[in-house]
Scaffold this motif. Structure first.
Motif, mmCIF file in Angstrom:
data_model
loop_
_atom_site.group_PDB
_atom_site.id
_atom_site.type_symbol
_atom_site.label_atom_id
_atom_site.label_comp_id
_atom_site.label_asym_id
_atom_site.label_seq_id
_atom_site.Cartn_x
_atom_site.Cartn_y
_atom_site.Cartn_z
ATOM 1 N N SER A 151 0.841 -1.198 0.000
ATOM 2 C CA SER A 151 0.000 0.000 0.000
ATOM 3 C C SER A 151 0.875 1.246 0.000
ATOM 4 C CB SER A 151 -0.913 0.015 1.230
ATOM 5 O OG SER A 151 -0.169 0.337 2.392
ATOM 6 N N LEU A 152 0.285 2.353 -0.418
ATOM 7 C CA LEU A 152 1.018 3.608 -0.429
ATOM 8 C C LEU A 152 1.442 4.011 0.980
ATOM 9 C CD1 LEU A 152 -1.181 5.553 -2.987
ATOM 10 C CD2 LEU A 152 1.048 4.514 -3.397
ATOM 11 N N GLU A 153 0.625 3.662 1.961
ATOM 12 C CA GLU A 153 0.967 3.966 3.357
ATOM 13 C C GLU A 153 2.219 3.200 3.781
ATOM 14 O OE1 GLU A 153 -3.345 4.895 2.811
ATOM 15 O OE2 GLU A 153 -2.025 3.242 2.239
ATOM 16 N N PHE A 176 0.147 9.300 -4.752
ATOM 17 C CA PHE A 176 1.236 9.432 -3.785
ATOM 18 C C PHE A 176 0.613 9.622 -2.409
ATOM 19 C CE2 PHE A 176 2.826 11.392 -7.703
ATOM 20 C CZ PHE A 176 3.976 10.647 -7.901
ATOM 21 N N VAL A 177 1.390 9.333 -1.391
ATOM 22 C CA VAL A 177 0.933 9.580 -0.029
ATOM 23 C C VAL A 177 2.079 10.201 0.750
ATOM 24 C CG1 VAL A 177 0.550 8.371 2.154
ATOM 25 C CG2 VAL A 177 -0.940 7.921 0.236
ATOM 26 N N ASN A 178 1.792 11.238 1.494
ATOM 27 C CA ASN A 178 2.757 11.798 2.438
ATOM 28 C C ASN A 178 2.234 11.581 3.845
ATOM 29 O OD1 ASN A 178 4.592 12.814 0.515
ATOM 30 N ND2 ASN A 178 3.242 14.564 0.150
ATOM 31 N N ILE A 179 3.135 11.285 4.752
ATOM 32 C CA ILE A 179 2.723 11.006 6.129
ATOM 33 C C ILE A 179 2.751 12.287 6.947
ATOM 34 C CG2 ILE A 179 5.056 10.419 6.940
ATOM 35 C CD1 ILE A 179 3.685 8.158 8.554
ATOM 36 N N PHE A 215 -2.407 10.673 6.804
ATOM 37 C CA PHE A 215 -1.740 10.653 5.500
ATOM 38 C C PHE A 215 -2.408 11.647 4.558
ATOM 39 C CE2 PHE A 215 -1.107 6.532 7.433
ATOM 40 C CZ PHE A 215 0.223 6.255 7.182
ATOM 41 N N GLU A 216 -1.600 12.236 3.715
ATOM 42 C CA GLU A 216 -2.082 13.179 2.710
ATOM 43 C C GLU A 216 -1.892 12.530 1.339
ATOM 44 O OE1 GLU A 216 -1.110 17.800 2.002
ATOM 45 O OE2 GLU A 216 0.609 16.461 1.696
ATOM 46 N N ARG A 217 -2.962 12.454 0.556
ATOM 47 C CA ARG A 217 -2.936 11.749 -0.727
ATOM 48 C C ARG A 217 -3.023 12.740 -1.884
ATOM 49 N NH1 ARG A 217 -4.161 6.289 -1.992
ATOM 50 N NH2 ARG A 217 -4.434 5.988 0.248
#
Length: 376
Positions: free
Chosen positions: A221-223, A303-306, A263-265
């Protein structure tokens, strides 16, 4: 009978594992239609999330480089020159970050070992570039090698910088006598590859393939990918990074959200998407191959940013109790504040998240406790 040598050289993340595993398991069925997919030199992946997967003939390539007579005898025992076509699948022969000089030497080593083929074909399976390179990035980040920690935009810029190296590899293969072919796989790679073999008279009839238990791997997963990318950037030892990454991959995605991580997608923007097609067509256009850009929502890449972007805090929240957070007292304080805030807001005390208390030097414990009292 013409003797054909096919070298399947990638690209990575185009269904190569499924194809290699299927052909390995259908050894006898393929021989019946004139295709030898040798058992000799087959490699199986160990020590990564893809443990047990067939990765093609990597061992054959290594043994060819030292002119192994044992290897040649084994191949001759399998009948490499008594079948209509021999297929070798070695995607790592043209790894994106491998120089064209190394690529050229690899081809020379193979041709020195297998000199008796009248026709040589270098074939690449290709998929939509935004998916192909995005999946490669994910595999490199989460594969346990701890070498990749940059975000995707930077990673792909590095790929773009290798465009001329890609073209040199293809031209080198052509000079060494290979025909260059591309198979665009819009669906199942096994079906597309079979069609290619039939249309080019490389087998004498359609094979009967047993595709049950063919190993395929979905990307994490992206996470998972984002957390492991940040871990790769901590500067820990490779062994420790692998150990942590493996544990992270075993955690269900829901666990991250239940632990309070955010998370920011975001999607590919149009500029980045266009870069992929410009790159792949620049590389392949000299050989009469082009991929058209198709925009559709079903194929969007994310994309994912934490949040917060502090992997040391994240590790503590996820229950890791090793000495990741000793660089400064302020990081320890911020982590404790975060844990206490979540405890107050949820009503659940995250006691197992602060098992690192025993590693805090005695001289700092009073300061930490004073900070905690201010928050209560």
């Amino acid at each position: 009978m013409n003797k054909n040598l096919i070298l399947h050289a990638g690209f990575h993340k185009t269904g190569t594992t499924a194809l290699q595993t299927c052909y390995f398991k259908n050894y006898e069925n393929l021989k019946k239609v004139g295709l030898l997919f040798p058992n000799t030199g087959i490699t199986f992946i160990k020590g990564s999330p893809r443990d047990g997967a067939c990765s093609g003939h990597d061992n054959l390539l290594r043994m060819a480089s030292i002119r192994s007579k044992t290897l040649i005898r084994k191949l001759e025992t399998e009948g490499i020159y008594s079948h209509m076509t021999t297929l070798l699948s070695i995607e790592n022969i043209s790894h994106p970050f491998m120089s064209h000089k190394v690529f050229e030497q690899n081809l020379i080593d193979l041709l020195d070992m297998l000199p008796k083929y009248e026709k040589k074909v270098l074939v690449y399976t290709v998929k939509r570039p935004e998916k192909m390179f995005r999946s490669l990035y994910s595999e490199l980040i989460t594969g346990g090698n701890a070498l990749y920690s940059e975000k995707y935009d930077t990673f792909f810029d590095n790929i773009i910088n290798k465009a001329d190296e890609y073209k040199k590899k293809l031209n080198t293969a052509k000079k060494l006598g290979f025909e260059i072919k591309f198979i665009f796989c819009s669906g199942n790679t096994i079906d597309h590859f079979e069609k290619f073999l039939l249309e080019n008279n490389l087998i004498n009839k359609k094979p009967s393939l047993n595709i049950e238990n063919t190993i395929t791997y979905s990307s994490p997963s992206l996470e998972h990918e984002t957390i492991i990318r940040e871990i790769n950037g901590l500067g820990l030892s490779r062994a420790l990074t692998r150990r942590i990454s493996k544990k992270i991959l075993e955690m269900p995605t829901d666990f991250f959200y239940n632990a309070g991580l955010e998370f920011e997608r975001r999607h590919f923007d149009e500029e980045l998407l266009n870069k992929h097609y410009k790159f792949i067509n620049y590389v392949l256009n000299d050989f009469g191959f082009k991929i058209e850009l198709i925009k559709d929502l079903s194929y969007q890449v994310n994309f994912v940013n934490i949040l917060p972007n502090n992997i040391e805090e994240v590790l503590l929240i996820l229950g890791f109790e090793e000495k990741y957070n000793q660089k400064s007292i302020f990081k320890l304080l911020n982590t404790l504040k975060l844990i206490l805030k979540r405890t107050i807001s949820t009503g659940h005390f995250y006691s197992r998240r602060i098992g690192f208390w025993n590693i805090v030097p005695n001289g700092l414990k009073d300061q930490l406790l004073n900070q905690l009292r201010k928050l209560i």
